[in-house]
Design an enzyme around this catalytic site. Structure first.
Site, PDB file in Angstrom:
ATOM      1  N   LYS A 155      -7.693   9.772 -18.955  1.00  0.00           N
ATOM      2  CA  LYS A 155      -7.998   8.499 -19.159  1.00  0.00           C
ATOM      3  C   LYS A 155      -8.659   8.181 -20.629  1.00  0.00           C
ATOM      4  O   LYS A 155      -8.522   7.332 -21.548  1.00  0.00           O
ATOM      5  CB  LYS A 155      -8.604   7.671 -18.172  1.00  0.00           C
ATOM      6  CG  LYS A 155      -7.931   7.306 -17.014  1.00  0.00           C
ATOM      7  CD  LYS A 155      -8.814   6.323 -16.018  1.00  0.00           C
ATOM      8  CE  LYS A 155     -10.243   6.821 -15.616  1.00  0.00           C
ATOM      9  NZ  LYS A 155     -10.266   7.695 -14.521  1.00  0.00           N
ATOM     10  N   ARG A 182     -11.998   0.363  -9.518  1.00  0.00           N
ATOM     11  CA  ARG A 182     -11.732   1.357  -8.749  1.00  0.00           C
ATOM     12  C   ARG A 182     -11.530   1.238  -7.367  1.00  0.00           C
ATOM     13  O   ARG A 182     -11.263   2.240  -6.638  1.00  0.00           O
ATOM     14  CB  ARG A 182     -13.130   2.157  -8.610  1.00  0.00           C
ATOM     15  CG  ARG A 182     -13.675   2.957  -9.916  1.00  0.00           C
ATOM     16  CD  ARG A 182     -12.834   4.298 -10.299  1.00  0.00           C
ATOM     17  NE  ARG A 182     -13.824   5.553 -10.380  1.00  0.00           N
ATOM     18  CZ  ARG A 182     -14.116   5.837 -11.746  1.00  0.00           C
ATOM     19  NH1 ARG A 182     -14.064   5.101 -12.626  1.00  0.00           N
ATOM     20  NH2 ARG A 182     -14.585   6.929 -11.551  1.00  0.00           N
ATOM     21  N   ARG A 206     -20.424  17.407 -18.594  1.00  0.00           N
ATOM     22  CA  ARG A 206     -20.901  16.343 -17.783  1.00  0.00           C
ATOM     23  C   ARG A 206     -21.437  17.029 -16.571  1.00  0.00           C
ATOM     24  O   ARG A 206     -20.588  17.885 -16.120  1.00  0.00           O
ATOM     25  CB  ARG A 206     -19.956  15.235 -17.604  1.00  0.00           C
ATOM     26  CG  ARG A 206     -19.892  14.071 -18.658  1.00  0.00           C
ATOM     27  CD  ARG A 206     -18.810  13.002 -18.521  1.00  0.00           C
ATOM     28  NE  ARG A 206     -18.318  13.005 -16.965  1.00  0.00           N
ATOM     29  CZ  ARG A 206     -17.512  12.177 -16.589  1.00  0.00           C
ATOM     30  NH1 ARG A 206     -16.721  11.452 -17.541  1.00  0.00           N
ATOM     31  NH2 ARG A 206     -17.217  11.926 -15.223  1.00  0.00           N
ATOM     32  N   ARG A 263     -13.580  20.651 -19.075  1.00  0.00           N
ATOM     33  CA  ARG A 263     -13.780  19.517 -19.943  1.00  0.00           C
ATOM     34  C   ARG A 263     -15.192  19.385 -20.454  1.00  0.00           C
ATOM     35  O   ARG A 263     -16.340  19.772 -19.860  1.00  0.00           O
ATOM     36  CB  ARG A 263     -13.697  18.128 -19.101  1.00  0.00           C
ATOM     37  CG  ARG A 263     -13.739  16.965 -20.039  1.00  0.00           C
ATOM     38  CD  ARG A 263     -13.096  15.657 -19.347  1.00  0.00           C
ATOM     39  NE  ARG A 263     -13.856  15.215 -18.175  1.00  0.00           N
ATOM     40  CZ  ARG A 263     -13.506  14.203 -17.507  1.00  0.00           C
ATOM     41  NH1 ARG A 263     -12.407  13.572 -17.702  1.00  0.00           N
ATOM     42  NH2 ARG A 263     -14.479  13.814 -16.509  1.00  0.00           N
ATOM     43  N   ARG A 274     -14.612  13.437  -5.722  1.00  0.00           N
ATOM     44  CA  ARG A 274     -13.927  12.248  -6.702  1.00  0.00           C
ATOM     45  C   ARG A 274     -12.488  12.158  -6.292  1.00  0.00           C
ATOM     46  O   ARG A 274     -12.099  10.734  -6.352  1.00  0.00           O
ATOM     47  CB  ARG A 274     -14.275  12.503  -8.078  1.00  0.00           C
ATOM     48  CG  ARG A 274     -15.724  12.520  -8.391  1.00  0.00           C
ATOM     49  CD  ARG A 274     -15.982  12.688  -9.893  1.00  0.00           C
ATOM     50  NE  ARG A 274     -15.442  11.784 -10.698  1.00  0.00           N
ATOM     51  CZ  ARG A 274     -15.082  12.026 -11.940  1.00  0.00           C
ATOM     52  NH1 ARG A 274     -15.344  13.280 -12.643  1.00  0.00           N
ATOM     53  NH2 ARG A 274     -14.718  11.334 -12.839  1.00  0.00           N
TER      54      ARG A 274
HETATM   55  P1  AMP Z   1     -15.943   8.053 -14.893  1.00  0.00           P
HETATM   56  O1  AMP Z   1     -16.708   8.247 -16.176  1.00  0.00           O
HETATM   57  O2  AMP Z   1     -15.013   6.961 -14.931  1.00  0.00           O
HETATM   58  O3  AMP Z   1     -15.455   9.383 -14.314  1.00  0.00           O
HETATM   59  O4  AMP Z   1     -17.197   7.692 -13.814  1.00  0.00           O
HETATM   60  C1  AMP Z   1     -18.024   8.753 -13.258  1.00  0.00           C
HETATM   61  C2  AMP Z   1     -18.750   8.022 -12.152  1.00  0.00           C
HETATM   62  O5  AMP Z   1     -19.277   6.675 -12.445  1.00  0.00           O
HETATM   63  C3  AMP Z   1     -18.046   7.819 -10.917  1.00  0.00           C
HETATM   64  O6  AMP Z   1     -17.758   9.023 -10.188  1.00  0.00           O
HETATM   65  C4  AMP Z   1     -18.777   6.840 -10.222  1.00  0.00           C
HETATM   66  O7  AMP Z   1     -19.997   7.232  -9.543  1.00  0.00           O
HETATM   67  C5  AMP Z   1     -19.011   5.957 -11.304  1.00  0.00           C
HETATM   68  N1  AMP Z   1     -18.323   4.845 -11.745  1.00  0.00           N
HETATM   69  C6  AMP Z   1     -17.575   4.645 -13.005  1.00  0.00           C
HETATM   70  N2  AMP Z   1     -16.804   3.456 -12.831  1.00  0.00           N
HETATM   71  C7  AMP Z   1     -17.035   2.914 -11.534  1.00  0.00           C
HETATM   72  C8  AMP Z   1     -16.451   1.996 -11.169  1.00  0.00           C
HETATM   73  N3  AMP Z   1     -15.663   0.992 -11.726  1.00  0.00           N
HETATM   74  N4  AMP Z   1     -17.086   1.402  -9.808  1.00  0.00           N
HETATM   75  C9  AMP Z   1     -17.956   2.485  -9.013  1.00  0.00           C
HETATM   76  N5  AMP Z   1     -18.487   3.419  -9.784  1.00  0.00           N
HETATM   77  C10 AMP Z   1     -17.849   3.796 -10.996  1.00  0.00           C
END
Ligand code: AMP
Length: 218
Positions: free
Chosen positions: A14, A89, A163, A128, A174
């Site tokens: 993404k 999400r 990360r 990553r 996840r």
């Molecule tokens: P990402 O960077 O999109 O992989 O998100 C990393 C973490 O941020 C996720 O595992 C969630 O804990 C939180 N997160 C990101 N986007 C959302 C969302 N739309 N709703 C809830 N938690 C989110």
């Protein structure tokens, strides 16, 4: 106007595709994961709770995410479109987002689903690394995605970082969260007629070629 939602399991690419779209169409890339990580760094009242949930691979509560997103979408740079990465999400967020769009006078646009198998996604996440300065993403286990110099960003020479949530244990959590909460959105957007499938299992160039075809007649 190009309002785009990128829908995908963790590590489907993404972030990488969002940057390519951003460069081609000059629209902002809005990652709710980044909005939340920035909120943690700002040390506000949500910081501790966000940090804890993110590091466990659990979703942050909808009200916090929606609040941060609405503030971001009000910026003028979103007027000609934007790319949402990591949002919505779950179906509740999708419904709340549509109410938010109505109140902001914006359209839903296109939802692009990046298709990838779980085992391929897992391989990607363990290696990553990314640039905290320009957002470029690399993988130190995948030869075609390694930076030219180990640990250094090709584009801006910043030190690359890993990360805290990019490990196998958090990935499994996840992915489970994705299956339970996010995957139902595929049906949701399919029924609305906004969903476009893209094969994201090979390389970023092929994935991007498919995305450009989908966006070309907007
Ligand atoms: P990402 O960077 O999109 O992989 O998100 C990393 C973490 O941020 C996720 O595992 C969630 O804990 C939180 N997160 C990101 N986007 C959302 C969302 N739309 N709703 C809830 N938690 C989110």
């Amino acid at each position: 106007m190009k309002n785009i939602i990128l829908l995908a399991p963790p590590a489907a690419g993404k972030g990488t595709q969002a940057l390519l779209i951003k460069e081609l169409y000059s629209i902002p890339h809005i990652s709710t994961g980044d909005l939340l990580r920035n909120a943690v760094n700002e040390n506000n009242k949500y910081s501790e709770v966000i940090k804890e949930l993110q590091n466990k691979g659990e979703l942050v509560t909808d009200d916090i995410v929606l609040d941060l997103l609405k503030m971001r979408l009000k910026n003028d740079d979103c007027n000609n479109g934007y790319i949402l990465d990591g949002f919505p999400r779950n179906v509740e967020q999708a419904k709340a987002y549509e109410r938010m769009l109505d109140s902001l006078g914006k359209e839903l646009g296109k939802v692009i689903l990046l298709d990838i198998e779980e085992c391929e996604a897992k391989k990607r996440i363990v290696g990553r690394i990314s640039c905290p300065n320009c957002g470029s993403v690399y993988n130190d286990m995948e030869p075609s995605m390694m930076p030219k110099e180990k640990g250094i960003c090709d584009k801006c020479s910043n030190a690359l970082v890993k990360r805290a949530d990019d490990n196998e244990k958090v990935f499994n959590k996840r992915f489970k969260t994705y299956l339970e909460k996010t995957k139902p959105l595929i049906d949701y957007y399919e029924k609305k007629g906004n969903l476009y499938h893209v094969d994201s299992s090979t390389n970023k160039e092929y994935t991007f070629k498919q995305i450009k075809e989908i966006l070309s007649n907007d």
